[in-house]
Write an enzyme that holds these catalytic residues in place. Structure first.
Site, PDB file in Angstrom:
ATOM      1  N   HIS A   8       0.847  -1.144  -0.219  1.00 46.10           N
ATOM      2  CA  HIS A   8      -0.042   0.015   0.202  1.00 46.10           C
ATOM      3  C   HIS A   8       0.793   1.483   0.224  1.00 46.10           C
ATOM      4  O   HIS A   8       0.496   1.618  -0.794  1.00 46.10           O
ATOM      5  CB  HIS A   8      -0.712   0.214   1.181  1.00 46.10           C
ATOM      6  CG  HIS A   8      -1.556  -1.354   1.204  1.00 46.10           C
ATOM      7  ND1 HIS A   8      -1.787  -1.920   2.789  1.00 46.10           N
ATOM      8  CD2 HIS A   8      -3.050  -1.277   0.346  1.00 46.10           C
ATOM      9  CE1 HIS A   8      -2.795  -2.811   2.977  1.00 46.10           C
ATOM     10  NE2 HIS A   8      -3.455  -2.748   1.088  1.00 46.10           N
ATOM     11  N   LYS A  61     -17.555  -6.107   8.125  1.00 43.35           N
ATOM     12  CA  LYS A  61     -16.699  -6.774   8.236  1.00 43.35           C
ATOM     13  C   LYS A  61     -15.913  -6.474   9.901  1.00 43.35           C
ATOM     14  O   LYS A  61     -16.692  -5.886   9.963  1.00 43.35           O
ATOM     15  CB  LYS A  61     -15.385  -6.317   7.559  1.00 43.35           C
ATOM     16  CG  LYS A  61     -15.732  -6.318   6.125  1.00 43.35           C
ATOM     17  CD  LYS A  61     -13.903  -6.590   5.048  1.00 43.35           C
ATOM     18  CE  LYS A  61     -13.957  -6.648   3.574  1.00 43.35           C
ATOM     19  NZ  LYS A  61     -12.820  -6.753   3.302  1.00 43.35           N
ATOM     20  N   ARG A  73      -2.123  -6.099  -8.286  1.00 46.03           N
ATOM     21  CA  ARG A  73      -0.682  -6.844  -8.104  1.00 46.03           C
ATOM     22  C   ARG A  73      -0.634  -8.144  -8.553  1.00 46.03           C
ATOM     23  O   ARG A  73       0.646  -8.843  -9.263  1.00 46.03           O
ATOM     24  CB  ARG A  73      -1.726  -8.454  -6.886  1.00 46.03           C
ATOM     25  CG  ARG A  73      -1.201  -6.906  -5.437  1.00 46.03           C
ATOM     26  CD  ARG A  73      -1.345  -7.264  -4.361  1.00 46.03           C
ATOM     27  NE  ARG A  73      -2.809  -7.591  -4.297  1.00 46.03           N
ATOM     28  CZ  ARG A  73      -3.422  -7.977  -2.887  1.00 46.03           C
ATOM     29  NH1 ARG A  73      -3.067  -8.337  -1.962  1.00 46.03           N
ATOM     30  NH2 ARG A  73      -4.826  -8.483  -2.746  1.00 46.03           N
TER      31      ARG A  73
END
Ligand code: PNS
Length: 159
Positions: free
Chosen positions: A16, A40, A89
């Protein structure tokens, strides 16, 4: 041009921070948005995630960190941002990220998504992987700066 970089950041990793650093060079102003998602159950509260990031980005004069709730496109509009940044990624990220970018374009045609390819050395890395390794006592020193690692270890000890 203003860009927002939304995410969970539970907590931030070198991956990040690399995206933030590169975005700070490419855009006039970058606002990192930490999602407050009640569905979450993150390891760190949204305030903790924001503070961790504020600590880590304090040397960048054109980057700020805020929390947000709801849609990323609304956060972008409220921030007067024209761009949402996401890190990519690997090809496994692509399908979900493309779906999210296309949905966001339907919701807000005036906000574009810009993908930054993560540096190869962080292509395997995620907050989830970092927490998993730490929870089994593994060495996470290659995954995040020492201040973040200390906070992960403290937090896991409290559990
Ligand atoms: O770090 P993450 O968990 O990969 O970030 C995902 C995030 C926060 C960018 C995404 O879940 C998001 O934008 N959530 C807010 C709700 C929303 O706007 N969803 C996108 C419409 S598909």
């Amino acid at each position: 041009m203003i860009a927002v970089y939304p995410g969970s950041f539970d907590p931030a990793t070198y991956g990040h921070l690399d995206v933030i650093q590169r975005a700070s060079l490419a855009f006039d102003h970058v606002i990192v948005g930490v999602l407050h998602n009640s569905a979450k159950s993150p390891l760190f509260s949204v305030e903790e995630r924001v503070n961790i990031l504020k600590d880590a980005i304090k040397s960048y004069s054109n980057v700020e960190v805020r929390s947000f709730e709801g849609l990323s496109v609304n956060f972008a509009r409220e921030s007067h941002a024209q761009v949402i940044i996401r890190g990519l990624r690997a090809v496994t990220d692509f399908e979900y990220e493309l779906q999210m970018a296309q949905t966001n374009r339907v919701l807000a045609p005036d906000v574009d998504t810009v993908f930054l390819a993560t540096r190869l050395e962080y292509a395997y890395l995620s907050s989830t992987i970092m927490k998993e390794v730490a929870s089994f006592g593994g060495d996470i020193s290659k995954f995040a700066p020492s201040q973040i690692i200390e906070r992960v270890q403290e937090k896991l000890l409290q559990r």
